[in-house]
Design an enzyme around this catalytic site. Structure first.
Site, PDB file in Angstrom:
ATOM      1  CG  PHE A 186       0.101   1.644  69.933  1.00  0.00           C
ATOM      2  CD1 PHE A 186      -0.916   1.272  70.337  1.00  0.00           C
ATOM      3  CD2 PHE A 186       0.513   3.186  70.551  1.00  0.00           C
ATOM      4  CE1 PHE A 186      -1.782   1.598  71.292  1.00  0.00           C
ATOM      5  CE2 PHE A 186      -0.482   3.681  71.281  1.00  0.00           C
ATOM      6  CZ  PHE A 186      -1.661   2.973  71.932  1.00  0.00           C
TER       7      PHE A 186
ATOM      8  CG  ASP B 232       6.553  -0.383  71.108  1.00  0.00           C
ATOM      9  OD1 ASP B 232       6.743  -1.209  72.223  1.00  0.00           O
ATOM     10  OD2 ASP B 232       5.997   0.483  71.001  1.00  0.00           O
TER      11      ASP B 232
ATOM     12  CE1 TYR C 297       0.772   0.875  79.387  1.00  0.00           C
ATOM     13  CE2 TYR C 297       2.217   2.638  79.973  1.00  0.00           C
ATOM     14  CZ  TYR C 297       1.745   2.109  78.960  1.00  0.00           C
ATOM     15  OH  TYR C 297       1.564   2.525  77.943  1.00  0.00           O
ATOM     16  CE  LYS C 298       0.756  -1.688  76.483  1.00  0.00           C
ATOM     17  NZ  LYS C 298      -0.667  -1.227  76.287  1.00  0.00           N
TER      18      LYS C 298
ATOM     19  NE  ARG D  45      -6.380  -5.093  73.324  1.00  0.00           N
ATOM     20  CZ  ARG D  45      -5.335  -4.263  73.423  1.00  0.00           C
ATOM     21  NH1 ARG D  45      -4.236  -3.943  72.851  1.00  0.00           N
ATOM     22  NH2 ARG D  45      -5.514  -3.223  74.645  1.00  0.00           N
TER      23      ARG D  45
HETATM   24  C1  LIG Z   1       2.934  -0.851  71.309  1.00  0.00           C
HETATM   25  C2  LIG Z   1       2.838   0.396  71.981  1.00  0.00           C
HETATM   26  N1  LIG Z   1       3.491   1.533  71.925  1.00  0.00           N
HETATM   27  C3  LIG Z   1       3.434   2.778  72.331  1.00  0.00           C
HETATM   28  C4  LIG Z   1       2.466   2.923  73.406  1.00  0.00           C
HETATM   29  C5  LIG Z   1       2.261   4.345  73.817  1.00  0.00           C
HETATM   30  O1  LIG Z   1       2.805   4.004  75.567  1.00  0.00           O
HETATM   31  P1  LIG Z   1       2.472   5.507  76.397  1.00  0.00           P
HETATM   32  O2  LIG Z   1       1.315   5.602  76.589  1.00  0.00           O
HETATM   33  O3  LIG Z   1       3.252   4.968  77.352  1.00  0.00           O
HETATM   34  O4  LIG Z   1       3.421   6.452  75.535  1.00  0.00           O
HETATM   35  C6  LIG Z   1       1.430   1.762  73.491  1.00  0.00           C
HETATM   36  C7  LIG Z   1       0.524   2.121  74.475  1.00  0.00           C
HETATM   37  O5  LIG Z   1      -0.496   1.238  74.840  1.00  0.00           O
HETATM   38  C8  LIG Z   1       1.505   0.596  72.951  1.00  0.00           C
HETATM   39  O6  LIG Z   1       0.696  -0.367  73.031  1.00  0.00           O
END
Ligand SMILES: Cc1ncc(COP(=O)(O)O)c(C=O)c1O
Length: 397
Positions: A113, A184, A209-210, A356
């Site tokens: 990400f 992660d 939150y997911k 998705r």
């Molecule tokens: C794999 C991954 N890492 C990091 C993040 C970033 O998260 P945040 O916006 O809570 O900092 C996300 C957000 O969707 C994500 O999917």
């Protein structure tokens, strides 16, 4: 056996909506509204500042951490919630780097990400010009764990394709090379069984939150292996991670165990909503969730491929290699997703061309999948996506 009919009844899902985006933002647990309202009225309203002690607010970050820990194979006392995931990525990588002072490379992959890469880029720039973020293709990660790599930072389940990295094998390889791992779990926690302890993982982070359904802006979590907690020095050394926050010492001393990964005042309203969601998760077994998730994704792929030849599978075909989401490529994917949403089937779109869909057994069943594909097939076969209103790009896709 997890009673999925019972868990489904515990969510406030709008009528006429099939929600296939719980991999991005989980729906509202029915109990959360009353719980948050009670917390506001009875705790914040009546107890005022005494709520930190009387209502146990101060213990929420670790209490919730332990409940999440059960879902990700973490030992009790090794997970704490707070802040956002991007912050937790920074925190974990900074601590991991300090454990490997002679090396200066963080290895990651281009399926990660972007925020994870951005956060590490910012961290390394502040550490100095000798540090390097090395980004390779996901399939080349193993071959690139070389003896200059301090930290291997990967997202276990690819946010676009759902492809799963082999956490156990890569962690073993990293350790054999003297490399510290940061995983992660944003698309893993509540999606697939994770065994942090069994994989001997070092650090892990994730969001709530997911799949965990804590609500928009719900706090992130961080895991530190028990063998490292007393050695890991927090770079984000806030007062609530101090050994004795209310001593108000001028010098920082890291707190005991995972408490040191706390930073500042926890978001109690969000944590209260998350605790209502975790009541549902407490009823679930991740092995059951995984079995049903695979059934749902297999059914979805078979039905879509049977009715929508324009869509090309962008997720691994082998369910063992795939998380709890399925992606399809379509050049007009944005418009097609907007058309689907207009018909009550909510998924999302990731540039450049990925549609998705998330499958969340706690509240999605086979009938939902069948119905969603009927609507998708209608949209594709009759080109219903080809309308100007579906092509206007919104801020969040
Ligand atoms: C794999 C991954 N890492 C990091 C993040 C970033 O998260 P945040 O916006 O809570 O900092 C996300 C957000 O969707 C994500 O999917």
């Amino acid at each position: 056996m997890t009673d999925f009919a019972a868990t489904k009844a515990m969510f406030d899902l709008p009528e006429d909506v099939i929600y296939l985006d719980g991999n991005s933002l989980g729906p509202l647990p029915l109990a959360a509204s009353d719980r948050v309202s009670d917390m506001m009225v009875k705790e914040w309203g009546q107890m005022l500042i005494t709520g930190w002690n009387k209502a146990g607010w101060m213990g929420l970050p670790t209490g919730l951490g332990d409940r999440i820990g059960r879902l990700i194979g973490a030992e009790p006392g090794t997970v704490v919630t707070g802040d956002t995931l991007s912050i937790k990525v920074y925190q974990a990588v900074a601590s991991a780097l300090e454990l490997c002072p002679d090396r200066k490379v963080v290895l990651s992959d281009n399926g990660n990400f972007p925020s994870d890469l951005y956060m590490v880029d910012g961290l390394l720039r502040s550490l100095g010009p000798d540090y390097e973020l090395r980004v390779v293709a996901p399939e080349d990660v193993a071959a690139n764990i070389t003896d200059d790599v301090a930290v291997l930072m990967l997202t276990e389940v690819d946010y676009r394709s759902g492809r799963i990295h082999d956490m156990k094998a890569l962690t073993e390889l990293a350790h054999a090379n003297g490399t510290v791992t940061v995983w992660d779990l944003a698309h893993s926690a509540g999606a697939i069984p994770v065994d942090l302890s069994g994989c001997n993982a070092d650090f892990a982070v994730g969001c709530t939150y997911k799949y965990l359904n804590g609500g928009p802006g719900a706090p992130a979590f961080i895991y530190v292996a028990p063998r490292l907690t007393d050695r890991a020095r927090p770079a984000l050394s806030g007062w609530l991670g101090h050994e004795a926050p209310f001593a108000f010492d001028l010098d920082y001393r890291p707190g005991n165990g995972i408490e040191r990964m706390r930073v500042g005042t926890p978001p109690i309203l969000q944590m209260t909503a998350l605790s209502a969601a975790m009541d549902i998760w407490d009823m679930a077994d991740m092995a059951d969730v995984r079995t049903k998730s695979i059934d749902l994704t297999e059914l979805f792929i078979a039905r879509v491929e049977g009715t929508c030849p324009e869509l090309e599978l962008a997720s691994p075909r082998d369910p063992q290699q795939r998380g709890s989401q399925v992606s399809f490529r379509f050049t007009e994917g944005y418009a097609a997703m907007q058309a689907l949403i207009a018909r009550g089937v909510i998924g999302d779109f990731r540039a450049p061309d990925i549609m998705r869909f998330g499958f969340t057994p706690l509240y999605i069943d086979a009938r939902d999948v069948e119905r969603a594909v009927e609507i998708l097939a209608d949209i594709m076969q009759n080109r219903l996506w080809d309308a100007p209103e579906f092509k206007v790009r919104q801020r969040v896709t």
